[in-house]
Write a protein that holds these residues in place. Structure first.
Motif, short mmCIF file in Angstrom:
data_model
loop_
_atom_site.label_atom_id
_atom_site.label_comp_id
_atom_site.label_asym_id
_atom_site.label_seq_id
_atom_site.Cartn_x
_atom_site.Cartn_y
_atom_site.Cartn_z
N LYS A 38 1.90 4.79 30.70
CA LYS A 38 3.31 4.76 30.29
C LYS A 38 3.85 6.16 30.06
O LYS A 38 4.96 6.49 30.47
N ALA A 79 -3.40 2.17 28.90
CA ALA A 79 -2.04 1.70 29.14
C ALA A 79 -1.01 2.70 28.63
O ALA A 79 -0.01 2.98 29.29
N LYS A 80 -1.24 3.26 27.45
CA LYS A 80 -0.31 4.24 26.89
C LYS A 80 -0.29 5.51 27.74
O LYS A 80 0.76 6.14 27.91
N ILE A 92 0.11 -2.45 32.89
CA ILE A 92 0.34 -2.04 31.51
C ILE A 92 0.40 -3.25 30.59
O ILE A 92 -0.19 -3.27 29.51
N GLU A 152 -2.09 -3.25 27.41
CA GLU A 152 -1.49 -2.78 26.16
C GLU A 152 -1.64 -3.82 25.06
O GLU A 152 -1.43 -5.01 25.25
N ASP A 190 3.82 -2.01 35.91
CA ASP A 190 4.17 -2.63 34.63
C ASP A 190 3.34 -3.88 34.36
O ASP A 190 3.08 -4.23 33.21
N ALA A 223 6.73 -4.33 27.44
CA ALA A 223 6.38 -3.24 28.36
C ALA A 223 7.59 -2.80 29.17
O ALA A 223 7.77 -1.61 29.43
N SER A 243 9.06 1.00 28.56
CA SER A 243 9.01 1.99 29.63
C SER A 243 10.37 2.59 29.92
O SER A 243 10.51 3.80 30.13
#
Length: 691
Positions: free
Chosen positions: A618, A614-615, A587, A591, A584, A347, A351
């Motif tokens: 991001k 999550a996507k 995420i 994810e 983060d 992640a 990112s």
């Protein structure tokens, strides 16, 4: 930690068990010694002997192992962050930090000071006149390395078998210089080009065998004590001599040692760590059919330098045979493997790569960033060179927490060993008290010492310990007060003379509960449409002046199972954002969660609704910097299509039908998939039925 653990001190490399001087169990004694710590070198003021206690022994993919009590703590990498874990909580797959490059050596070079007495030998009238050195020197250390690798001794002589003229000449010259005797050379009739150089002297044999303790059997060979207690240059030369037993592989792997002695392999691995060169110890069963059972060896061991330190090894130690050194330098361009690289958080890297890709002009650079991101998200380790390149390319994002975490992983002197297994038993244990930072290095692992207090210790004593740790900038300490647990490890088998007096402790009031920040009347954000295996998901991410604030997610009709499940995730994400949980971390939790139906959106797979949320977060972060408030708009540029996993699709047809009806597709009794038959929801696994 257990008695066999290696520690690095200003007295040399020692097993911690060798420090015991007859102390009774559960006893501290004053024993000031400088030890390898983290960071740097620290002074241990006290040594602790704990007697026989329950222990957990951990083994790793680097061949490194450590035994310690269940409450003993070591540094580990958890979720991309460095923290302490006690031995009882370590599981296979965990990453433990292995420190390297302590640079802490002994300074004992005289044999009498290390072995207690000078070497003595009663000569016979016809004995050969030789001179026995009184201290270790660089050339003598190299000679000892030769003997442990490819040499040995017989009743009357010490010898070295090799085919390299330079090595045989160095052996001859060193023997003449240090023992003042000559060397004869004979051709080995069994092999082409191999010769044996030997110096005949029973006095020299006695010095090697009886005084230095050099074994003549391959499986019991070890590093002489004088080498372990000596300085950096002595150890380097010994290791150079030992490389006669090493080789260079075609794939670029450098193997400085092959041996049937595990003790020797472990000692050399520790010496290399001290010099700043991590290596991997592996073993394999020997299948060779021995003619004599007495010569049988069960396993062979091999030390291989980790890829990123090959050049350091060649510059610091190197192969003593020029042909091996030349071959090793020629193969430095071979990439090698990254099995012991850096385990980055996917992640974090993804990112940063996403944010950087949106501003760079070079298509090639975007592809490189995407490729590195995909490797990290797939759980593959990255080489140090790859991560350093990535950090350099994304240096304009150095203020991001993800960038700082990645930078810390690559710039600190650690490698990350993967735990392969744990075992349990009872062994003698030992510890140090290191007042400055409460840490020391054992078998390469960063260990935390415990502050042990007597049962008479008061609340004020504990308070003083924590305040002292704070003043010393310690990241954490462990305080154990004797008698604070009914069944404690330190007192197993000890009969108590009397019951401890009751101690009343005033418990301070709990800190105020964490509350999410209030929602303003007006807030702006972006809405994204993401295709999932369960239909189009609309995700709105809103921000206030402090950053991401809340997430709304909608799919299907209201009130259904999927819609309520989705709304619940969005509410919890919003609560986390408003309460200050790093985005983060959110995420990383969502994810990659998989479901029976997979979709492709904007060129990437969407595995589930949590994965889609999550996507969406991001993409939102990658599109704009936190705090900027653009007008609300919709992402719907590339479109996509549902891609179902064939195997999972076979099991999910009935689940899809239930989802369309807004029902839970999982059995409430056993959790297995439900089926829709004859107008009734049933479970074939346990027999549950709603009819």
């Amino acid at each position: 930690i257990t008695s066999d653990s290696w520690i690095f001190t200003d007295r040399g490399m020692l097993r911690i068990g060798s420090l015991r001087r007859g102390e009774a169990p559960d006893t501290f004694s004053n024993r000031e010694v400088r030890v390898a710590s983290n960071p740097g070198v620290a002074v241990a003021r006290e040594y602790y002997y704990g007697g026989v206690q329950p222990v957990v022994r951990v083994s790793t993919d680097m061949g490194l192992a450590l035994g310690g009590t269940p409450v003993h703590r070591v540094k580990a990498l958890v979720g991309g962050r460095v923290m302490w874990k006690n031995m009882a909580s370590i599981r296979p797959g965990d990453r433990l930090l292995v420190e390297y490059g302590y640079g802490l050596f002994g300074n004992q070079h005289e044999f009498a000071k290390v072995y207690g007495t000078p070497f003595r030998y009663t000569r016979k009238t016809n004995s050969k006149d030789v001179r026995i050195p009184y201290k270790i020197t660089r050339d003598l250390a190299r000679l000892l390395g030769y003997l442990v690798a490819d040499g040995g001794w017989s009743v009357n002589s010490m010898y070295l078998t090799n085919e390299d003229d330079a090595i045989l000449e160095d052996f001859r010259a060193t023997v003449a210089r240090r023992f003042v005797t000559d060397v004869a050379t004979v051709v080995d009739p069994r092999t082409r080009g191999t010769r044996t150089a030997h110096a005949d002297s029973r006095e020299i044999v006695s010095f090697l065998r009886d005084y230095l303790g050099i074994s003549n059997r391959a499986e019991t060979k070890s590093v002489p004590e004088i080498v372990l207690r000596s300085g950096r240059e002595i150890q380097r030369e010994f290791l150079r001599g030992l490389t006669l037993d090493g080789y260079v592989r075609a794939d670029g792997r450098l193997v400085p040692l092959t041996t049937t002695s595990r003790e020797l392999a472990v000692q050399v691995q520790m010496m290399l760590l001290n010099l700043g060169i991590p290596s991997v110890l592996s073993s394999k069963r020997i299948q060779y059919e021995y003619k004599e059972e007495a010569n049988r060896k069960q396993e062979s061991y091999e030390l291989a330098i980790i890829t990123d330190w090959r050049k350091e090894f060649l510059n610091t130690i190197g192969f003593t045979e020029e042909r091996k050194q030349r071959a090793a330098r020629e193969r430095l361009h071979v990439p090698g493997d990254t099995r012991h690289g850096i385990p980055v958080r996917g992640a974090d890297l993804a990112s940063l790569a996403s944010e950087k890709s949106r501003v760079v002009q070079s298509q090639r650079l975007r592809e490189q960033l995407r490729g590195l991101s995909q490797r990290a998200r797939a759980g593959r380790e990255l080489s140090r060179d790859s991560l350093l390149w990535f950090l350099d390319v994304t240096s304009d994002l150095a203020d991001r927490p993800a960038w700082k975490r990645l930078s810390e992983l690559v710039h600190r002197p650690f490698v990350y060993a993967r735990v392969e297994g744990t075992s349990y038993g009872h062994e003698e244990v030992h510890d140090f008290h290191v007042p400055s930072n409460n840490t020391f290095v054992a078998n390469g692992f960063v260990s935390h010492n415990t502050i042990n207090l007597s049962r008479e210790a008061t609340v004020e004593d504990v308070k003083k310990a924590y305040l002292l740790a704070y003043d010393l900038h310690c990241k954490g300490i462990t305080v154990y007060r004797d008698g604070s647990r009914e069944d404690q490890v330190l007192n197993i088998g000890v009969v108590e003379a009397e019951k401890p007096k009751e101690v009343r402790v005033e418990v301070p009031p709990e800190p105020a509960a964490l509350r999410p920040r209030a929602r303003p009347d007006v807030i702006t954000g972006r809405t994204q449409k993401i295709l999932t295996g369960y239909g189009a998901l609309y995700v709105t991410v809103n921000e206030d002046e402090k950053g991401l604030f809340e997430v709304f997610a909608q799919i299907g009709r209201g009130g259904g199972y999927t819609a309520s499940f989705t709304e619940g995730i969005a509410r919890l994400v919003s609560l986390c954002l408003r309460s200050g949980v790093p985005v983060d971390e959110i995420i990383d939790q969502l994810e990659g969660i998989r479901s029976p139906r997979i979709a492709v959106d904007h060129g990437e797979r969407v595995y589930s609704i949590p994965d889609a949320i999550a996507k969406a977060i991001k993409r939102h972060i990658g599109m704009q910097k936190t705090g900027v408030q653009p007008p609300v708009e919709t992402f719907d540029e590339l479109g996509g299509a549902v891609e179902t996993d064939i195997e999972l699709e076979k099991e999910s047809r009935d689940a899809a039908e239930l989802l369309r009806k807004g029902l839970n597709p999982e059995c409430p009794e056993c959790g297995k998939p439900l089926v829709f038959e004859e107008g009734c929801v049933k479970c074939h696994a346990c027999g549950y039925s709603e009819c």
